[in-house]
Design an enzyme around this catalytic site. Structure first.
Site, PDB file in Angstrom:
ATOM      1  N   GLU A 179       5.340  15.544  -4.020  1.00 37.36           N
ATOM      2  CA  GLU A 179       6.275  15.254  -2.920  1.00 37.36           C
ATOM      3  C   GLU A 179       7.214  14.096  -3.257  1.00 37.36           C
ATOM      4  O   GLU A 179       6.855  12.934  -3.060  1.00 37.36           O
ATOM      5  CB  GLU A 179       5.499  14.924  -1.640  1.00 37.36           C
ATOM      6  CG  GLU A 179       6.430  14.624  -0.470  1.00 37.36           C
ATOM      7  CD  GLU A 179       5.717  14.273   0.837  1.00 37.36           C
ATOM      8  OE1 GLU A 179       4.473  14.219   0.857  1.00 37.36           O
ATOM      9  OE2 GLU A 179       6.406  14.041   1.831  1.00 37.36           O
ATOM     10  N   LYS A 221       6.864  19.704  -2.616  1.00 41.79           N
ATOM     11  CA  LYS A 221       7.162  19.371  -1.210  1.00 41.79           C
ATOM     12  C   LYS A 221       8.399  18.487  -1.170  1.00 41.79           C
ATOM     13  O   LYS A 221       8.306  17.262  -1.243  1.00 41.79           O
ATOM     14  CB  LYS A 221       5.953  18.664  -0.591  1.00 41.79           C
ATOM     15  CG  LYS A 221       6.163  18.205   0.846  1.00 41.79           C
ATOM     16  CD  LYS A 221       4.851  17.873   1.521  1.00 41.79           C
ATOM     17  CE  LYS A 221       5.070  17.225   2.869  1.00 41.79           C
ATOM     18  NZ  LYS A 221       3.840  17.161   3.666  1.00 41.79           N
TER      19      LYS A 221
HETATM   20  P1  13P Z   1       6.871  14.818   8.124  1.00 43.66           P
HETATM   21  O1  13P Z   1       6.942  16.315   8.254  1.00 43.66           O
HETATM   22  O2  13P Z   1       6.612  14.114   9.430  1.00 43.66           O
HETATM   23  O3  13P Z   1       7.995  14.244   7.335  1.00 43.66           O
HETATM   24  O4  13P Z   1       5.549  14.538   7.297  1.00 43.66           O
HETATM   25  C1  13P Z   1       5.292  15.271   6.168  1.00 43.66           C
HETATM   26  C2  13P Z   1       4.594  14.434   5.204  1.00 43.66           C
HETATM   27  O5  13P Z   1       3.515  14.771   4.775  1.00 43.66           O
HETATM   28  C3  13P Z   1       5.239  13.195   4.749  1.00 43.66           C
HETATM   29  O6  13P Z   1       4.557  12.699   3.637  1.00 43.66           O
END
Ligand code: 13P
Length: 357
Positions: A179, A221
């Site tokens: 991510e 992600k």
């Molecule tokens: P949000 O969808 O609230 O951005 O959170 C996703 C997430 O895992 C952030 O690390």
């Protein structure tokens, strides 16, 4: 492929099975406490446990939710029936996951940038989490856009850490969710977001290649390509969908089985609409595209629950509805009528997210 790599591929594919996505419920104690306090809900180990148990047990949600990302506190807790919380998920064939980074910390030598920490001792922690039932993990790198950021160094150290994390996860039979989040905060344009996200993804995939990460056994992600929240020009849903797909097609290798977006501060309904518009244009794209939302799945449920067990059922229905809408959006089949189906089932003042288009 070895049995281990086949196993990783199967888990990654199961997480992006048709019509399913991921619930990110891995907020740290500090973040969840902040969200509770805004709604005057006391934050204790027990209230956090009750809230998460309520979500995990929501009737019907397993139809739309493939996996849930847990936080360290939660994966060790037991539910009201005495069973470990991951077991509630496993019983419903929802895959437990775990956040393993320890947060974005100030980056030495750079002003205003962070590097995500958590590599020390990670191999042993992954072994423990695997024994507790976790089969996938998450590590979030944070990139901020300003007039002078991100720096090449900021991108490079965060990409390198994502590679180290992903390689360690796969060694331990855990699918890494990679991510790299480019934040929405700022006055930058959609083009700037696309340019920076492209650079970040290129650096991340270079690091993953360099560190021999199996692309078939991971998920990406990313953020969507959107203008900064303070940008004077807020782009249309169509523009966001097209810019997002253009960026991903340039940077994400076809071997990656799935892309699961974060919501990043978009309103819940807009996050669903964007996901739907992206999926309406995916003919010929090599990866599945779905969601791994935190706020966009939980906000309305938390605001309905308010820490009151008499409201747990309504809160579960609110969460179920968002999961259902996003699952439909992951196939490009979400409609405004689905949103309206639910109007009236929860108090009106909680409908802050609805937008006309
Ligand atoms: P949000 O969808 O609230 O951005 O959170 C996703 C997430 O895992 C952030 O690390």
């Amino acid at each position: 492929m070895s049995a281990n790599t086949q196993g990783l591929g199967a888990i990654a594919k199961a997480l992006v099975a048709n019509g399913k996505g991921i619930l990110a419920a891995d907020e740290t104690v500090g973040t969840l406490t902040g969200r509770f306090e805004k709604l005057k809900i006391p934050s204790t180990r027990e209230t956090r446990r009750d809230y998460r148990e309520m979500l995990f047990a929501a009737p019907g949600s397993a139809e739309f939710i493939s996996g849930v990302i847990l936080y360290d506190e939660t994966i060790r807790q037991r539910g009201s029936n005495g069973a470990p919380l991951p077991d509630i998920l496993l019983k419903r064939q929802i895959i437990p996951g775990i956040k393993v980074d320890t947060g974005a910390k100030p980056l030495a030598g750079s002003e205003g940038e962070t590097v995500t920490e958590g590599l020390d001792g990670l191999r042993d922690r992954l072994k423990d989490y695997h024994a507790m039932g976790a089969r996938f993990a998450k590590w979030r790198a944070v990139i901020r856009i300003t007039d002078r950021l991100p720096s090449a160094m900021g991108i490079s150290v965060n990409a390198h850490a994502l590679g180290r994390y992903a390689a360690l996860c796969q060694e331990q039979g855990i699918v890494p969710i990679v991510e790299p989040e480019v934040l929405m905060e700022g006055n930058h344009t959609i083009d700037k977001c696309g340019e920076v996200t492209g650079q970040v993804l290129q650096a991340v995939f270079n690091a993953l290649h360099e560190q021999k990460v199996l692309l078939e056994g991971m998920l990406l992600k990313p953020n969507m390509i959107v203008p900064g929240t303070a940008c004077v020009k807020q782009n249309s849903v169509t523009e966001v969908a097209e810019a997002t797909l253009r960026c991903l097609l340039r940077q994400v290798p076809p071997a990656v089985p799935g892309i699961v977006f974060l919501s990043g501060g978009q309103t819940d309904v807009l996050a669903t609409i964007h996901l739907n518009e992206i999926n309406a244009r995916t003919a010929g794209t090599p990866w599945k595209i779905s969601f791994s939302y935190g706020r966009a799945l939980q906000d309305i449920s938390l605001a309905t629950w308010l820490g009151d067990k008499n409201k747990a059922k309504a809160a579960q229905q609110a969460y179920f509805h968002r999961a259902k809408c996003n699952a439909a959006a992951s196939g490009g089949k979400y409609t405004k009528a689905m949103e309206q189906e639910f109007t009236g089932k929860i108090p009106r003042e909680h409908h802050w997210g609805f937008q006309d288009d």
